[in-house]
Design a protein around this motif. Structure first.
Motif, PDB file in Angstrom:
ATOM      1  N   HIS A   1       6.324  -0.532  -1.759  1.00  0.00           N
ATOM      2  CA  HIS A   1       6.755   0.132  -2.981  1.00  0.00           C
ATOM      3  C   HIS A   1       6.451  -0.718  -4.209  1.00  0.00           C
ATOM      4  O   HIS A   1       6.616  -1.942  -4.179  1.00  0.00           O
ATOM      5  N   ALA A   2       6.020  -0.057  -5.271  1.00  0.00           N
ATOM      6  CA  ALA A   2       5.814  -0.726  -6.554  1.00  0.00           C
ATOM      7  C   ALA A   2       7.163  -0.917  -7.236  1.00  0.00           C
ATOM      8  O   ALA A   2       8.180  -0.367  -6.805  1.00  0.00           O
ATOM      9  N   ALA A   3       7.163  -1.690  -8.323  1.00  0.00           N
ATOM     10  CA  ALA A   3       8.408  -1.946  -9.047  1.00  0.00           C
ATOM     11  C   ALA A   3       9.048  -0.662  -9.547  1.00  0.00           C
ATOM     12  O   ALA A   3      10.274  -0.565  -9.672  1.00  0.00           O
ATOM     13  N   SER A   4       8.238   0.361  -9.802  1.00  0.00           N
ATOM     14  CA  SER A   4       8.739   1.648 -10.280  1.00  0.00           C
ATOM     15  C   SER A   4       9.439   2.441  -9.182  1.00  0.00           C
ATOM     16  O   SER A   4      10.099   3.438  -9.459  1.00  0.00           O
ATOM     17  N   GLY A   5       9.267   2.014  -7.932  1.00  0.00           N
ATOM     18  CA  GLY A   5       9.856   2.712  -6.807  1.00  0.00           C
ATOM     19  C   GLY A   5       8.889   3.618  -6.072  1.00  0.00           C
ATOM     20  O   GLY A   5       9.185   4.077  -4.966  1.00  0.00           O
ATOM     21  N   GLU A   6       7.724   3.891  -6.653  1.00  0.00           N
ATOM     22  CA  GLU A   6       6.762   4.766  -5.989  1.00  0.00           C
ATOM     23  C   GLU A   6       6.108   4.070  -4.805  1.00  0.00           C
ATOM     24  O   GLU A   6       5.991   2.841  -4.775  1.00  0.00           O
ATOM     25  N   THR A   7       5.689   4.876  -3.828  1.00  0.00           N
ATOM     26  CA  THR A   7       4.996   4.325  -2.668  1.00  0.00           C
ATOM     27  C   THR A   7       3.574   3.947  -3.060  1.00  0.00           C
ATOM     28  O   THR A   7       2.805   4.785  -3.530  1.00  0.00           O
ATOM     29  N   ALA A   8       3.228   2.680  -2.884  1.00  0.00           N
ATOM     30  CA  ALA A   8       1.907   2.184  -3.239  1.00  0.00           C
ATOM     31  C   ALA A   8       0.971   2.137  -2.038  1.00  0.00           C
ATOM     32  O   ALA A   8      -0.245   2.282  -2.176  1.00  0.00           O
ATOM     33  N   ALA A   9       1.529   1.929  -0.847  1.00  0.00           N
ATOM     34  CA  ALA A   9       0.729   1.868   0.382  1.00  0.00           C
ATOM     35  C   ALA A   9       1.648   2.151   1.560  1.00  0.00           C
ATOM     36  O   ALA A   9       2.877   1.988   1.463  1.00  0.00           O
ATOM     37  N   ALA A  10       1.049   2.578   2.657  1.00  0.00           N
ATOM     38  CA  ALA A  10       1.861   2.905   3.830  1.00  0.00           C
ATOM     39  C   ALA A  10       0.980   2.930   5.067  1.00  0.00           C
ATOM     40  O   ALA A  10      -0.259   2.946   4.977  1.00  0.00           O
ATOM     41  N   GLY A  11       1.614   2.950   6.217  1.00  0.00           N
ATOM     42  CA  GLY A  11       0.892   3.048   7.481  1.00  0.00           C
ATOM     43  C   GLY A  11       1.876   3.056   8.630  1.00  0.00           C
ATOM     44  O   GLY A  11       3.076   2.810   8.444  1.00  0.00           O
ATOM     45  N   GLN A  12       1.382   3.347   9.815  1.00  0.00           N
ATOM     46  CA  GLN A  12       2.246   3.368  10.987  1.00  0.00           C
ATOM     47  C   GLN A  12       1.452   2.974  12.225  1.00  0.00           C
ATOM     48  O   GLN A  12       0.213   2.932  12.204  1.00  0.00           O
ATOM     49  N   ALA A  13       2.183   2.657  13.293  1.00  0.00           N
ATOM     50  CA  ALA A  13       1.533   2.260  14.544  1.00  0.00           C
ATOM     51  C   ALA A  13       2.429   2.635  15.709  1.00  0.00           C
ATOM     52  O   ALA A  13       3.654   2.512  15.636  1.00  0.00           O
ATOM     53  N   SER A  14       1.812   3.105  16.780  1.00  0.00           N
ATOM     54  CA  SER A  14       2.536   3.364  18.025  1.00  0.00           C
ATOM     55  C   SER A  14       2.151   2.281  19.027  1.00  0.00           C
ATOM     56  O   SER A  14       0.988   1.888  19.106  1.00  0.00           O
ATOM     57  N   VAL A  15       3.120   1.798  19.779  1.00  0.00           N
ATOM     58  CA  VAL A  15       2.876   0.764  20.780  1.00  0.00           C
ATOM     59  C   VAL A  15       3.072   1.365  22.158  1.00  0.00           C
ATOM     60  O   VAL A  15       4.130   1.925  22.463  1.00  0.00           O
ATOM     61  N   LEU A  16       2.030   1.269  22.977  1.00  0.00           N
ATOM     62  CA  LEU A  16       2.068   1.741  24.354  1.00  0.00           C
ATOM     63  C   LEU A  16       1.610   0.592  25.242  1.00  0.00           C
ATOM     64  O   LEU A  16       0.414   0.325  25.348  1.00  0.00           O
ATOM     65  N   GLY A  17       2.550  -0.103  25.837  1.00  0.00           N
ATOM     66  CA  GLY A  17       2.196  -1.254  26.654  1.00  0.00           C
ATOM     67  C   GLY A  17       1.581  -2.357  25.826  1.00  0.00           C
ATOM     68  O   GLY A  17       2.162  -2.814  24.845  1.00  0.00           O
ATOM     69  N   ARG A  18       0.367  -2.769  26.183  1.00  0.00           N
ATOM     70  CA  ARG A  18      -0.306  -3.870  25.489  1.00  0.00           C
ATOM     71  C   ARG A  18      -1.138  -3.407  24.302  1.00  0.00           C
ATOM     72  O   ARG A  18      -1.753  -4.222  23.618  1.00  0.00           O
ATOM     73  N   ASN A  19      -1.138  -2.101  24.039  1.00  0.00           N
ATOM     74  CA  ASN A  19      -1.975  -1.574  22.960  1.00  0.00           C
ATOM     75  C   ASN A  19      -1.127  -1.030  21.817  1.00  0.00           C
ATOM     76  O   ASN A  19      -0.077  -0.425  22.037  1.00  0.00           O
ATOM     77  N   ALA A  20      -1.617  -1.248  20.595  1.00  0.00           N
ATOM     78  CA  ALA A  20      -0.988  -0.682  19.405  1.00  0.00           C
ATOM     79  C   ALA A  20      -2.042   0.136  18.669  1.00  0.00           C
ATOM     80  O   ALA A  20      -3.118  -0.378  18.353  1.00  0.00           O
ATOM     81  N   VAL A  21      -1.743   1.405  18.419  1.00  0.00           N
ATOM     82  CA  VAL A  21      -2.675   2.277  17.710  1.00  0.00           C
ATOM     83  C   VAL A  21      -2.221   2.406  16.260  1.00  0.00           C
ATOM     84  O   VAL A  21      -1.145   2.945  15.980  1.00  0.00           O
ATOM     85  N   MET A  22      -3.031   1.873  15.334  1.00  0.00           N
ATOM     86  CA  MET A  22      -2.735   1.941  13.906  1.00  0.00           C
ATOM     87  C   MET A  22      -3.151   3.321  13.384  1.00  0.00           C
ATOM     88  O   MET A  22      -4.184   3.870  13.783  1.00  0.00           O
TER      89      MET A  22
ATOM     90  N   THR B   1      -3.648   3.433   0.847  1.00  0.00           N
ATOM     91  CA  THR B   1      -3.222   2.787  -0.390  1.00  0.00           C
ATOM     92  C   THR B   1      -3.504   3.747  -1.528  1.00  0.00           C
ATOM     93  O   THR B   1      -4.613   4.277  -1.639  1.00  0.00           O
ATOM     94  N   GLU B   2      -2.517   3.993  -2.357  1.00  0.00           N
ATOM     95  CA  GLU B   2      -2.704   4.914  -3.478  1.00  0.00           C
ATOM     96  C   GLU B   2      -3.699   4.341  -4.474  1.00  0.00           C
ATOM     97  O   GLU B   2      -3.781   3.122  -4.671  1.00  0.00           O
TER      98      GLU B   2
ATOM     99  N   GLY C   1      -4.612  -6.063  -2.179  1.00  0.00           N
ATOM    100  CA  GLY C   1      -4.260  -6.588  -0.871  1.00  0.00           C
ATOM    101  C   GLY C   1      -3.173  -5.821  -0.146  1.00  0.00           C
ATOM    102  O   GLY C   1      -2.654  -6.288   0.881  1.00  0.00           O
ATOM    103  N   LEU C   2      -2.832  -4.626  -0.632  1.00  0.00           N
ATOM    104  CA  LEU C   2      -1.727  -3.888  -0.028  1.00  0.00           C
ATOM    105  C   LEU C   2      -2.103  -3.279   1.324  1.00  0.00           C
ATOM    106  O   LEU C   2      -1.269  -3.200   2.231  1.00  0.00           O
ATOM    107  N   GLY C   3      -3.369  -2.838   1.455  1.00  0.00           N
ATOM    108  CA  GLY C   3      -3.806  -2.324   2.748  1.00  0.00           C
ATOM    109  C   GLY C   3      -3.742  -3.407   3.814  1.00  0.00           C
ATOM    110  O   GLY C   3      -3.292  -3.167   4.940  1.00  0.00           O
ATOM    111  N   GLY C   4      -4.178  -4.604   3.447  1.00  0.00           N
ATOM    112  CA  GLY C   4      -4.098  -5.731   4.372  1.00  0.00           C
ATOM    113  C   GLY C   4      -2.659  -6.079   4.705  1.00  0.00           C
ATOM    114  O   GLY C   4      -2.342  -6.434   5.848  1.00  0.00           O
ATOM    115  N   LEU C   5      -1.779  -5.983   3.717  1.00  0.00           N
ATOM    116  CA  LEU C   5      -0.357  -6.245   3.956  1.00  0.00           C
ATOM    117  C   LEU C   5       0.212  -5.271   4.973  1.00  0.00           C
ATOM    118  O   LEU C   5       0.934  -5.668   5.904  1.00  0.00           O
TER     119      LEU C   5
END
Length: 218
Positions: A133-154, A159-160, A167-171
């Motif tokens: 989130h930016a200082a204004s409160g808006e979402t600047a970047a986001a992502g998710q991942a599911s973990v199944l055993g030894r694998n994580a699917v991003m 990034t808006e 560097g927000l995508g990397g974060l």
């Protein structure tokens, strides 16, 4: 060097990505078909997607022939021009959706948000979601991942426009990786757009094969 072509396809990697993607999106588990998998999606843009585990003309034609519902997609792990020559009438390659399957060995990096940004991390039903989130409160970047055993699917990494090149995508990616490692995952997998691939490669991700999307619009 081009990504892998048909003889070199990593079927296990593709299968893990398909299963993890469905878990991330909360869609029904993929159903096995003679040519690979069918994913029941039913979004505004598509009814479902057939994912082919063989990138050859016979497989593409057999899968395409089984489709009767418009807005059904085929995902083929081969170059778009090559796949286009195999498609029967009513089908076309969606170049805007074509990307790459990528993976990386996961490690913990303890990333810190840049000045002016905060981060929220939540995990529910095996899916971790990250918001920046930016200082204004808006979402600047986001992502998710599911973990199944030894694998994580991003998945759904974004990034808006107003917050890019900070560097927000990397974060987001590193935060998801840290969470996945904590859950026992050792390998990250994702389907990348051409634009996203450039970011992921700076983070050490490797492209394995091209993802060509085809859609049935009779």
């Amino acid at each position: 060097m081009h990504p892998a072509t048909a003889p070199e396809l990593d079927r296990e990697l593709i299968t893990d990505w398909v299963v993890g993607w469905a878990a991330s999106r909360g869609t029904p588990a993929p159903v096995e078909r003679p040519w690979g998998f069918y994913m029941d999606i039913r979004s505004e843009r598509l009814v479902g997607r057939h994912v082919l585990l063989h990138a050859d003309e016979a497989t593409v034609r057999a899968a395409a022939a089984a489709v009767t519902i418009p807005s059904t997609w085929l995902m083929v792990f081969a170059e778009p021009d090559r796949v286009a020559a195999w498609l029967p009438p009513g089908w076309e390659v969606d170049h805007a959706e074509t990307g790459h399957l990528m993976s990386v060995g996961l490690e913990t990096t303890d990333p810190v948000p840049p000045d002016g940004y905060t981060r929220t991390v939540e995990t529910s039903d095996g899916v971790t979601r990250v918001w920046v989130h930016a200082a204004s409160g808006e979402t600047a970047a986001a992502g998710q991942a599911s973990v199944l055993g030894r694998n994580a699917v991003m998945d759904r990494i974004r990034t808006e426009e107003a917050h890019r090149r900070r560097g927000l995508g990397g974060l987001v990616m590193r935060t998801l990786a840290d969470s996945a490692v904590a859950a026992g995952a050792t390998l990250g997998i994702l389907g990348a757009t051409p634009q996203g691939r450039a970011l992921y490669e700076t983070l050490g991700w490797k492209a394995h094969t091209i993802l060509t999307e085809c859609v049935y619009w009779p």
